[in-house]
Design a protein around this motif. Structure first.
Motif, mmCIF file in Angstrom:
data_model
loop_
_atom_site.group_PDB
_atom_site.id
_atom_site.type_symbol
_atom_site.label_atom_id
_atom_site.label_comp_id
_atom_site.label_asym_id
_atom_site.label_seq_id
_atom_site.Cartn_x
_atom_site.Cartn_y
_atom_site.Cartn_z
ATOM 1 N N PRO A 1 5.037 2.806 -15.304
ATOM 2 C CA PRO A 1 6.128 3.309 -14.453
ATOM 3 C C PRO A 1 7.195 2.243 -14.231
ATOM 4 N N THR A 2 8.422 2.674 -14.081
ATOM 5 C CA THR A 2 9.522 1.753 -13.792
ATOM 6 C C THR A 2 9.750 1.584 -12.290
ATOM 7 N N SER A 3 9.226 2.515 -11.520
ATOM 8 C CA SER A 3 9.313 2.408 -10.068
ATOM 9 C C SER A 3 8.145 3.192 -9.458
ATOM 10 N N PRO A 4 7.700 2.798 -8.266
ATOM 11 C CA PRO A 4 8.188 1.658 -7.479
ATOM 12 C C PRO A 4 7.617 0.334 -7.983
ATOM 13 N N LEU B 1 0.830 -1.212 0.000
ATOM 14 C CA LEU B 1 0.000 0.000 0.000
ATOM 15 C C LEU B 1 0.862 1.259 0.000
ATOM 16 N N TYR B 2 1.946 1.225 0.758
ATOM 17 C CA TYR B 2 2.842 2.382 0.801
ATOM 18 C C TYR B 2 3.424 2.652 -0.588
ATOM 19 N N SER B 3 3.817 1.575 -1.270
ATOM 20 C CA SER B 3 4.397 1.739 -2.604
ATOM 21 C C SER B 3 3.368 2.250 -3.604
ATOM 22 N N LYS B 4 2.138 1.773 -3.459
ATOM 23 C CA LYS B 4 1.102 2.125 -4.434
ATOM 24 C C LYS B 4 0.451 3.468 -4.148
ATOM 25 N N MET B 5 0.259 3.796 -2.868
ATOM 26 C CA MET B 5 -0.502 4.989 -2.507
ATOM 27 C C MET B 5 0.365 6.189 -2.134
ATOM 28 N N ILE B 6 1.549 5.945 -1.593
ATOM 29 C CA ILE B 6 2.382 7.042 -1.083
ATOM 30 C C ILE B 6 3.520 7.400 -2.043
ATOM 31 N N LEU B 7 4.269 6.395 -2.468
ATOM 32 C CA LEU B 7 5.410 6.667 -3.338
ATOM 33 C C LEU B 7 4.955 7.190 -4.702
ATOM 34 N N PRO C 1 8.771 11.773 -12.724
ATOM 35 C CA PRO C 1 7.354 11.454 -12.484
ATOM 36 C C PRO C 1 6.456 11.724 -13.687
ATOM 37 N N ASP C 2 6.892 12.612 -14.590
ATOM 38 C CA ASP C 2 6.119 12.933 -15.794
ATOM 39 C C ASP C 2 6.733 12.193 -16.976
ATOM 40 N N PRO D 1 5.051 7.428 -8.542
ATOM 41 C CA PRO D 1 5.554 6.606 -9.642
ATOM 42 C C PRO D 1 6.479 7.407 -10.551
ATOM 43 N N LYS D 2 7.524 6.744 -11.034
ATOM 44 C CA LYS D 2 8.478 7.396 -11.915
ATOM 45 C C LYS D 2 8.577 6.625 -13.228
#
Length: 308
Positions: free
Chosen positions: A245-248, A115-121, A204-205, A123-124
């Motif tokens: 996205p390549t990360s996270p 959830l932290y990776s999906k909702m907080i971090l 991020p863009d 995406p790049k």
């Protein structure tokens, strides 16, 4: 130095070899790990993995349980060693009793990290362009030409990340950060035995990432040609706006979170077993106090306590 090892395949190997018929055992075997070497190396915790090949095992559950039974028997045989610092079977029992807690920790850890990776971090996205390094004005491919080309790739990598090039990119695109921050976003790689340079930008863009990497390729090509007074490197492939996205990596982070939760619970249980010096059985009296048991009083049946 005491250590904790979270994975080994010794147990599965012993079972597949037919340890009980070949003389191999967990105490001493021809593999990479056994109890004697664990004691010599001052092992604190050792986690044994059970690998089950779904393509070759018709009944994976029975196979896994059979390996667990082998572990149980090996621990029983080596339980009452005078020099053992840790009762491995007791540790196994405690981990088994806390299996629900281990599963819960894995679920919570995996869910939290996911959830932290999906909702907080944030995406790049990564966009990549490719440049071809020319060593001469001709198209010769002699050994000397290839060697010179390899040397030039190293020069080009330095020049591409130089302040004049990156500052020009910042000015042309009107970026909100300086050339130093742009340098952190830029990655340059040279595939082995090639005269190709790959330029990658993460942002991020996704559209901005493509614009940046293409502008870097164009500006650096012009700058290199001007400074070195030779044909500038050719842009082989322009960067495109990434779709995904390549990360996270949400799945990877979730697995790491689950593994972390399992490790913390197992470490907590192990520490409790190690520091717990409570005498619980007759064997504990002989093991820890070095005294002989003359007699034992059986526990009174709880159902008869109210009777006279």
């Amino acid at each position: 130095m005491k250590y904790i090892d979270m994975h080994c395949d010794t147990l599965t190997r012993l079972y597949d070899l037919g340890a009980e018929n070949t003389g191999e055992s967990l105490r001493k075997n021809s593999g990479h790990l056994d109890l004697e070497r664990m004691r010599a190396g001052e092992a604190l915790i050792q986690c044994f993995a059970i690998f089950t090949n779904l393509k070759t095992q018709p009944d994976p559950y029975r196979y896994s349980m059979a390996v667990c039974d082998l572990f149980w028997r090996e621990m029983e045989k080596n339980r009452y060693e005078e020099n053992d610092e840790i009762d491995l079977l007791e540790l196994f029992y405690e981990l088994k009793k806390k299996l629900w807690l281990i599963i819960l920790a894995a679920i919570i850890g995996g869910g939290a990290f996911g959830l932290y990776s999906k909702m907080i971090l944030v995406p790049k996205y990564t966009s990549t362009a490719m440049m071809y390094v020319l060593s001469k004005e001709t198209t010769l491919t002699s050994l000397a030409d290839l060697q010179i080309g390899s040397q030039l790739t190293q020069d080009y990598k330095v020049m591409i990340t130089s302040r004049p090039v990156l500052q020009q990119v910042v000015d042309e695109l009107g970026l909100e950060y300086g050339y130093k921050a742009l340098r952190e976003k830029l990655t340059i790689d040279n595939p082995k035995d090639t005269r190709i340079l790959t330029l990658s930008v993460e942002d991020p863009d996704p559209i901005l990432a493509a614009d940046i990497v293409n502008t870097v390729a164009e500006c650096s090509s012009e700058y290199i040609g001007e400074i070195m007074e030779m044909i500038p490197p050719k842009i082989v492939e322009e960067g495109e706006a990434a779709v995904a996205p390549t990360s996270p990596n949400v799945k990877k982070n979730a697995v790491m979170g689950a593994a972390g939760g399992i490790f913390l619970v197992c470490a907590f249980v192990a520490v409790r077993v190690i520091v717990n010096d409570t005498v619980k059985t007759e064997e504990d009296v002989e093991k820890y106090l070095k005294l002989s048991v003359l007699a034992s009083v059986p526990e009174k049946d709880k159902g008869k306590r109210g009777q006279r």
